[in-house]
Scaffold this motif. Structure first.
Motif, PDB file in Angstrom:
ATOM      1  N   LEU A 278       0.816  -1.206   0.000  1.00  0.00           N
ATOM      2  CA  LEU A 278       0.000   0.000   0.000  1.00  0.00           C
ATOM      3  C   LEU A 278       0.854   1.261   0.000  1.00  0.00           C
ATOM      4  O   LEU A 278       0.519   2.256  -0.646  1.00  0.00           O
ATOM      5  CB  LEU A 278      -0.933  -0.005   1.216  1.00  0.00           C
ATOM      6  CG  LEU A 278      -1.977  -1.137   1.248  1.00  0.00           C
ATOM      7  CD1 LEU A 278      -2.837  -1.026   2.503  1.00  0.00           C
ATOM      8  CD2 LEU A 278      -2.842  -1.106   0.013  1.00  0.00           C
TER       9      LEU A 278
ATOM     10  N   ALA B  99       1.978   1.825  -3.457  1.00  0.00           N
ATOM     11  CA  ALA B  99       0.896   2.391  -4.257  1.00  0.00           C
ATOM     12  C   ALA B  99       0.679   3.860  -3.922  1.00  0.00           C
ATOM     13  O   ALA B  99       0.463   4.685  -4.809  1.00  0.00           O
ATOM     14  CB  ALA B  99      -0.391   1.598  -4.019  1.00  0.00           C
TER      15      ALA B  99
ATOM     16  N   ILE C  17      -9.923   2.816   1.007  1.00  0.00           N
ATOM     17  CA  ILE C  17      -9.931   1.370   0.807  1.00  0.00           C
ATOM     18  C   ILE C  17     -10.705   0.657   1.908  1.00  0.00           C
ATOM     19  O   ILE C  17     -10.517  -0.519   2.143  1.00  0.00           O
ATOM     20  CB  ILE C  17      -8.490   0.813   0.740  1.00  0.00           C
ATOM     21  CG1 ILE C  17      -7.730   1.153   2.026  1.00  0.00           C
ATOM     22  CG2 ILE C  17      -7.759   1.309  -0.476  1.00  0.00           C
ATOM     23  CD1 ILE C  17      -6.399   0.428   2.126  1.00  0.00           C
TER      24      ILE C  17
ATOM     25  N   VAL D 264      -8.941  -6.329   2.363  1.00  0.00           N
ATOM     26  CA  VAL D 264      -7.482  -6.241   2.403  1.00  0.00           C
ATOM     27  C   VAL D 264      -6.851  -7.544   2.879  1.00  0.00           C
ATOM     28  O   VAL D 264      -5.728  -7.864   2.510  1.00  0.00           O
ATOM     29  CB  VAL D 264      -7.018  -5.074   3.301  1.00  0.00           C
ATOM     30  CG1 VAL D 264      -7.307  -3.755   2.639  1.00  0.00           C
ATOM     31  CG2 VAL D 264      -7.665  -5.144   4.676  1.00  0.00           C
TER      32      VAL D 264
ATOM     33  N   LEU E  53      -6.265  -9.676  -0.040  1.00  0.00           N
ATOM     34  CA  LEU E  53      -5.252  -9.180  -0.956  1.00  0.00           C
ATOM     35  C   LEU E  53      -3.974 -10.008  -0.852  1.00  0.00           C
ATOM     36  O   LEU E  53      -3.303 -10.255  -1.840  1.00  0.00           O
ATOM     37  CB  LEU E  53      -4.943  -7.712  -0.647  1.00  0.00           C
ATOM     38  CG  LEU E  53      -4.099  -6.954  -1.669  1.00  0.00           C
ATOM     39  CD1 LEU E  53      -4.795  -6.926  -3.014  1.00  0.00           C
ATOM     40  CD2 LEU E  53      -3.828  -5.537  -1.179  1.00  0.00           C
TER      41      LEU E  53
ATOM     42  N   SER F 133      -9.009   2.638  -5.954  1.00  0.00           N
ATOM     43  CA  SER F 133      -9.280   1.505  -5.061  1.00  0.00           C
ATOM     44  C   SER F 133      -9.799   0.315  -5.854  1.00  0.00           C
ATOM     45  O   SER F 133      -9.616  -0.837  -5.458  1.00  0.00           O
ATOM     46  CB  SER F 133     -10.295   1.902  -3.990  1.00  0.00           C
ATOM     47  OG  SER F 133     -11.516   2.317  -4.574  1.00  0.00           O
TER      48      SER F 133
ATOM     49  N   THR G 159      -8.617  -0.767  -8.547  1.00  0.00           N
ATOM     50  CA  THR G 159      -7.457  -1.552  -8.987  1.00  0.00           C
ATOM     51  C   THR G 159      -7.003  -2.498  -7.884  1.00  0.00           C
ATOM     52  O   THR G 159      -6.668  -3.661  -8.138  1.00  0.00           O
ATOM     53  CB  THR G 159      -6.304  -0.625  -9.403  1.00  0.00           C
ATOM     54  OG1 THR G 159      -6.717   0.168 -10.526  1.00  0.00           O
ATOM     55  CG2 THR G 159      -5.068  -1.429  -9.798  1.00  0.00           C
ATOM     56  N   LEU G 160      -7.017  -2.012  -6.644  1.00  0.00           N
ATOM     57  CA  LEU G 160      -6.662  -2.884  -5.526  1.00  0.00           C
ATOM     58  C   LEU G 160      -7.706  -3.990  -5.354  1.00  0.00           C
ATOM     59  O   LEU G 160      -7.373  -5.122  -4.992  1.00  0.00           O
ATOM     60  CB  LEU G 160      -6.528  -2.075  -4.245  1.00  0.00           C
ATOM     61  CG  LEU G 160      -5.354  -1.087  -4.203  1.00  0.00           C
ATOM     62  CD1 LEU G 160      -5.374  -0.304  -2.901  1.00  0.00           C
ATOM     63  CD2 LEU G 160      -4.028  -1.804  -4.383  1.00  0.00           C
ATOM     64  N   GLU G 161      -8.961  -3.669  -5.604  1.00  0.00           N
ATOM     65  CA  GLU G 161     -10.000  -4.697  -5.537  1.00  0.00           C
ATOM     66  C   GLU G 161      -9.802  -5.743  -6.631  1.00  0.00           C
ATOM     67  O   GLU G 161     -10.045  -6.938  -6.421  1.00  0.00           O
ATOM     68  CB  GLU G 161     -11.373  -4.049  -5.663  1.00  0.00           C
ATOM     69  CG  GLU G 161     -11.765  -3.224  -4.435  1.00  0.00           C
ATOM     70  CD  GLU G 161     -13.060  -2.462  -4.635  1.00  0.00           C
ATOM     71  OE1 GLU G 161     -13.680  -2.626  -5.698  1.00  0.00           O
ATOM     72  OE2 GLU G 161     -13.444  -1.715  -3.722  1.00  0.00           O
TER      73      GLU G 161
ATOM     74  N   SER H  78      -7.115  -8.041  -5.460  1.00  0.00           N
ATOM     75  CA  SER H  78      -7.672  -8.961  -4.468  1.00  0.00           C
ATOM     76  C   SER H  78      -8.474 -10.075  -5.141  1.00  0.00           C
ATOM     77  O   SER H  78      -8.347 -11.256  -4.793  1.00  0.00           O
ATOM     78  CB  SER H  78      -8.554  -8.181  -3.489  1.00  0.00           C
ATOM     79  OG  SER H  78      -9.235  -9.059  -2.616  1.00  0.00           O
TER      80      SER H  78
END
Length: 523
Positions: free
Chosen positions: A20, A23, A36, A41, A44, A135, A137-139, A142
């Motif tokens: 994180l 990022a 987020i 998380v 992830l 966010s 993209t992080l999802e 995951s």
């Protein structure tokens, strides 16, 4: 610290916070603490519903969905299937199961994907300093991390008794090629979503798709709280072998959200059918020339066989993997950094040595032949034949098809037939080894067999032939699913074919190793 990090292991906290922070460093104006909150998380980097202690990888954290998969009866049956059929008759420690290997492959697969993500972020840090990561993209990270792990976990769920030797047995091959087998196996389910055309012969990969479908369907129906994670079953199955499954719209959306860390130019347009390209790329982690399956079984088989030839530096190999995306050709695949090519060379060489020294060991191959002959023997019993046929056609009955069933069948058969292959297996009676040759044609093999019969003064039908083929030419012969990532002094990225970057792989061929024996049951 983010509230959902408080109960994670120290190791995971450090790794997730590092991801994180990287990022945030790349996209400082967007990634705020509260942006987020709705992201899983824990998933992830793999949630910690339970921890499995593995002798090869150490502690392996597993999520709620993974726990449900592992606890399912159709998955638990893998505890009773040996990873290397009866290799333990030669290497006594090799008694490990498909169950443990599947969990190990899940762990390695997750690590492979996250290594590609981290290296994607490193490239993005140098080229996208003025842009933002969302966010979403992080999802996406995951989501793909979780489905890759599940696909790796389920990749061997269709293996039958004694793994590969079962489907190599003559009587079993006839059953696997019967006309209505596929239809009965999928009774009540329209399988065209996975197989537009009905397969004429079923391999263990076809059974893995069927078993995975059954397990995931049961979880969807009986564990509604698990389905809150948003994972769609077809996206897991789409990463597995033999099936041709279109990914869901959710998969396509996540693929588009992964775009910022897969390329270095935000002005570049998304390739057509990008979700399909991402599907094909992620499937390489599950089943490819450099996949989680091979990475785990080489380390695991070497460890349990107490040999060192299956070792390679997994950490160094993973640290050099990244997403591959060629603007000129539209190619999407797995890329390995130029500096990490030596790790890939070690990986291929170790696999070559494992085939030569362990899997193709003359005594091990002799026992494999005896095992297939013993299975043919017990299949002559109408009860055994009926049981196996029913197990191969009924997904619920399939869970009873294990090594233990056949060991008991061998004992029953050998009780009244002392001159049998079943007795040879039970009492570890080896076949006398006569010779080993490599890459003989069928005519040369027949001629040499006759030569040995004349030399031994025995009928030619008492000379047994057992062979194993080790395939290595895909990387050598213009393999394009994995390419070498090269960067120039300006940081520009190009992708080169492995065969044009390293001559190391030229030395490997698809060797067919052939052993000749005397039949121990010949009268």
């Amino acid at each position: 610290m983010h509230k959902s990090l408080r109960f994670m292991s120290i190791n995971k906290q450090v790794r997730l916070e590092a991801l994180l922070k990287r990022a945030k460093r790349i996209y400082p104006s967007h990634l705020k603490r509260n942006s987020i909150v709705n992201l899983n998380v824990e998933d992830l980097l793999g949630s910690h519903e339970k921890l499995i202690m593995d002798p090869v990888h150490g502690g392996i954290a597993i999520s709620r969905r993974e726990v449900a998969i592992i606890d399912h009866a159709l998955f638990q049956r893998l505890r009773f299937i040996c990873q290397n059929d009866i290799l333990s008759l030669v290497f006594p420690g090799a008694t490990h199961s498909r169950f443990l290997h599947s969990i190990g492959a899940m762990h390695v697969g997750g690590r492979m994907f996250m290594a590609m993500v981290e290296n994607g972020l490193k490239l993005a840090a140098k080229t996208l300093n003025n842009h933002q990561i969302r966010s979403e993209t992080l999802e996406a990270i995951s989501y793909f991390h979780r489905i890759v792990r599940c696909a790796c976990l389920l990749h061997d769920s269709g293996h039958s008794s004694f793994s590969h030797q079962f489907s190599r047995t003559d009587t079993i091959q006839k059953l696997l090629g019967e006309k209505d087998l596929f239809k009965e196996l999928w009774a009540g389910i329209d399988a065209r979503f996975a197989y537009p055309e009905t397969p004429s012969f079923l391999e263990h990969e076809h059974y893995s798709i069927r078993i995975a479908h059954e397990i995931l369907e049961d979880i969807a129906n009986n564990h509604p709280h698990i389905n809150e994670d948003g994972i769609i079953m077809r996206d897991i199955l789409a990463l597995m072998e033999t099936a041709d499954i279109a990914p869901s719209q959710s998969f396509e959306t996540h693929a588009q959200n992964l775009w910022p860390i897969m390329q270095q130019d935000l002005e570049r347009r998304l390739p057509e059918k990008f979700g399909f390209k991402v599907r094909d790329m992620l499937s390489l982690i599950v089943s490819g020339e450099l996949d989680a399956d091979r990475a785990d079984y080489m380390l695991r088989d070497g460890f349990h066989s107490s040999v060192t030839i299956g070792g390679f530096n997994l950490d160094h190999l993973l640290s050099n993997l990244s997403f591959g995306l060629c603007e000129q050709t539209g190619w999407v695949g797995m890329a390995i950094a130029d500096k990490g090519l030596s790790s890939l060379e070690d990986f291929v060489y170790s696999r070559h040595q494992m085939y030569r020294q362990v899997y193709a060991h003359k005594t091990a191959q002799g026992f494999d032949w005896l095992l297939r002959a013993a299975i043919n023997e017990v299949m002559l019993d109408p009860k055994t034949d009926k049981f196996v046929k029913m197990s191969l056609r009924d997904v619920q009955q399939f869970k009873n098809l294990s090594d233990n069933y056949f060991w008991e069948a061998f004992r029953c058969y050998a009780e009244t037939r002392t001159h049998s292959y079943s007795r040879c297996i039970l009492e570890r009676i080896k076949m006398p080894h006569l010779a080993t040759r490599v890459n003989l044609s069928k005519n040369e093999e027949s001629t040499y067999r006759q030569f040995l019969a004349d030399e031994q003064h025995v009928p030619v039908d008492t000379i047994i032939v057992s062979s194993i083929t080790a395939r290595f030419t895909r990387i050598r012969d213009q393999f394009s699913e994995i390419k070498v990532l090269k960067k120039d002094s300006n940081g520009n990225v190009t992708y080169k074919l492995i065969a044009k970057t390293s001559r190391f792989f030229d030395k490997f061929s698809d060797d067919r190793i052939i052993h000749f024996y005397t039949d121990p049951c010949a009268k």
